[in-house]
Design a protein around this motif. Structure first.
Motif, PDB file in Angstrom:
ATOM      1  N   LEU A  25     -77.921  35.092  16.836  1.00  0.00           N
ATOM      2  CA  LEU A  25     -78.162  34.019  15.867  1.00  0.00           C
ATOM      3  C   LEU A  25     -79.459  34.235  15.097  1.00  0.00           C
ATOM      4  O   LEU A  25     -79.528  33.977  13.894  1.00  0.00           O
ATOM      5  N   ILE A  26     -80.497  34.704  15.793  1.00  0.00           N
ATOM      6  CA  ILE A  26     -81.765  34.954  15.118  1.00  0.00           C
ATOM      7  C   ILE A  26     -81.595  36.064  14.083  1.00  0.00           C
ATOM      8  O   ILE A  26     -82.101  35.962  12.958  1.00  0.00           O
ATOM      9  N   ALA A  27     -80.867  37.125  14.447  1.00  0.00           N
ATOM     10  CA  ALA A  27     -80.609  38.209  13.491  1.00  0.00           C
ATOM     11  C   ALA A  27     -79.824  37.692  12.289  1.00  0.00           C
ATOM     12  O   ALA A  27     -80.081  38.090  11.146  1.00  0.00           O
ATOM     13  N   GLN A  28     -78.891  36.786  12.522  1.00  0.00           N
ATOM     14  CA  GLN A  28     -78.123  36.192  11.428  1.00  0.00           C
ATOM     15  C   GLN A  28     -79.040  35.359  10.527  1.00  0.00           C
ATOM     16  O   GLN A  28     -78.910  35.384   9.306  1.00  0.00           O
ATOM     17  N   ASN A  29     -79.985  34.635  11.144  1.00  0.00           N
ATOM     18  CA  ASN A  29     -80.938  33.855  10.354  1.00  0.00           C
ATOM     19  C   ASN A  29     -81.778  34.761   9.457  1.00  0.00           C
ATOM     20  O   ASN A  29     -81.982  34.468   8.279  1.00  0.00           O
ATOM     21  N   VAL A  30     -82.273  35.867  10.026  1.00  0.00           N
ATOM     22  CA  VAL A  30     -83.097  36.797   9.243  1.00  0.00           C
ATOM     23  C   VAL A  30     -82.264  37.412   8.111  1.00  0.00           C
ATOM     24  O   VAL A  30     -82.745  37.554   6.989  1.00  0.00           O
ATOM     25  N   ALA A  31     -81.024  37.755   8.396  1.00  0.00           N
ATOM     26  CA  ALA A  31     -80.164  38.338   7.371  1.00  0.00           C
ATOM     27  C   ALA A  31     -79.914  37.369   6.220  1.00  0.00           C
ATOM     28  O   ALA A  31     -79.692  37.795   5.085  1.00  0.00           O
ATOM     29  N   VAL A  39     -79.618  27.135   6.320  1.00  0.00           N
ATOM     30  CA  VAL A  39     -80.490  26.559   7.348  1.00  0.00           C
ATOM     31  C   VAL A  39     -80.285  27.370   8.613  1.00  0.00           C
ATOM     32  O   VAL A  39     -79.153  27.575   9.058  1.00  0.00           O
ATOM     33  N   GLY A  40     -81.379  27.839   9.189  1.00  0.00           N
ATOM     34  CA  GLY A  40     -81.303  28.652  10.395  1.00  0.00           C
ATOM     35  C   GLY A  40     -80.669  27.908  11.553  1.00  0.00           C
ATOM     36  O   GLY A  40     -80.690  26.681  11.609  1.00  0.00           O
ATOM     37  N   ARG A  41     -80.110  28.672  12.492  1.00  0.00           N
ATOM     38  CA  ARG A  41     -79.470  28.099  13.669  1.00  0.00           C
ATOM     39  C   ARG A  41     -80.139  28.669  14.901  1.00  0.00           C
ATOM     40  O   ARG A  41     -80.718  29.750  14.870  1.00  0.00           O
ATOM     41  N   VAL A 101     -89.135  33.932   8.030  1.00  0.00           N
ATOM     42  CA  VAL A 101     -88.931  35.180   8.760  1.00  0.00           C
ATOM     43  C   VAL A 101     -89.952  35.331   9.889  1.00  0.00           C
ATOM     44  O   VAL A 101     -89.611  35.783  10.981  1.00  0.00           O
ATOM     45  N   GLU A 102     -91.204  34.939   9.643  1.00  0.00           N
ATOM     46  CA  GLU A 102     -92.230  35.072  10.679  1.00  0.00           C
ATOM     47  C   GLU A 102     -91.879  34.239  11.918  1.00  0.00           C
ATOM     48  O   GLU A 102     -92.064  34.686  13.055  1.00  0.00           O
ATOM     49  N   GLU A 103     -91.372  33.028  11.714  1.00  0.00           N
ATOM     50  CA  GLU A 103     -90.983  32.185  12.843  1.00  0.00           C
ATOM     51  C   GLU A 103     -89.775  32.773  13.574  1.00  0.00           C
ATOM     52  O   GLU A 103     -89.684  32.700  14.806  1.00  0.00           O
ATOM     53  N   GLN A 104     -88.866  33.368  12.830  1.00  0.00           N
ATOM     54  CA  GLN A 104     -87.713  34.015  13.457  1.00  0.00           C
ATOM     55  C   GLN A 104     -88.150  35.225  14.282  1.00  0.00           C
ATOM     56  O   GLN A 104     -87.606  35.479  15.359  1.00  0.00           O
ATOM     57  N   MET A 105     -89.142  35.956  13.800  1.00  0.00           N
ATOM     58  CA  MET A 105     -89.654  37.106  14.549  1.00  0.00           C
ATOM     59  C   MET A 105     -90.324  36.653  15.848  1.00  0.00           C
ATOM     60  O   MET A 105     -90.218  37.319  16.881  1.00  0.00           O
TER      61      MET A 105
END
Length: 138
Positions: A25-31, A39-41, A101-105
């Motif tokens: 899911l995080i990779a999908q958010n970054v993509a 909206v990120g999941r 992106v920083e928060e996703q990382m």
């Protein structure tokens, strides 16, 4: 009962499955970090035992005798149920995108550390089982 059926190893496998799904899911958010209106999941982890029981999370009953009612999926196997939920980050751009992106990382690094810890616990558990199964004096 095989080694794979031990409850501890089953819980660790469940945790690894959850972390794998979260990483996806995080990779999908970054993509989708440039997709307007996205909206990120994220996966919510049950931390409260009572809440996990109420929601029917990854905790399931075990069928320990043939007379017990079957639980879970085929042949009584427990079914992993993870549901993602919208988890907007701290900022939303003008086009409605709520992925930073920083928060996703940071989430990805957190998941990776938890994954490494679970793998280490799994390996140590298997090493203890091998030690217990070794003949005395060897």
């Amino acid at each position: 009962m095989g080694v794979a059926d031990l409850p501890l190893l089953g819980q660790i496998r469940g945790r690894l499955t959850w972390l794998d799904e979260r990483q996806r899911l995080i990779a999908q958010n970054v993509a989708n970090s440039d997709t307007p209106g996205y909206v990120g999941r994220d996966l919510r982890q049950p931390t409260d035992f009572a809440a996990a029981l109420r929601e029917g999370g990854p905790l399931t009953m075990a069928q320990t005798r043939p007379g017990h009612m079957p639980v879970g999926g085929p042949n009584g196997a427990p079914v992993a149920r993870f549901t993602s939920q919208a988890a907007p980050d701290s900022e939303t751009t003008l086009d409605g995108n709520a992925v930073v992106v920083e928060e996703q990382m940071l989430k990805m690094a957190e998941s990776r550390m938890a994954y490494d810890a679970a793998i280490g616990l799994y390996q140590k558990s298997l090493a203890m089982l091998r030690l217990a199964a070794k003949p005395p004096g060897r």
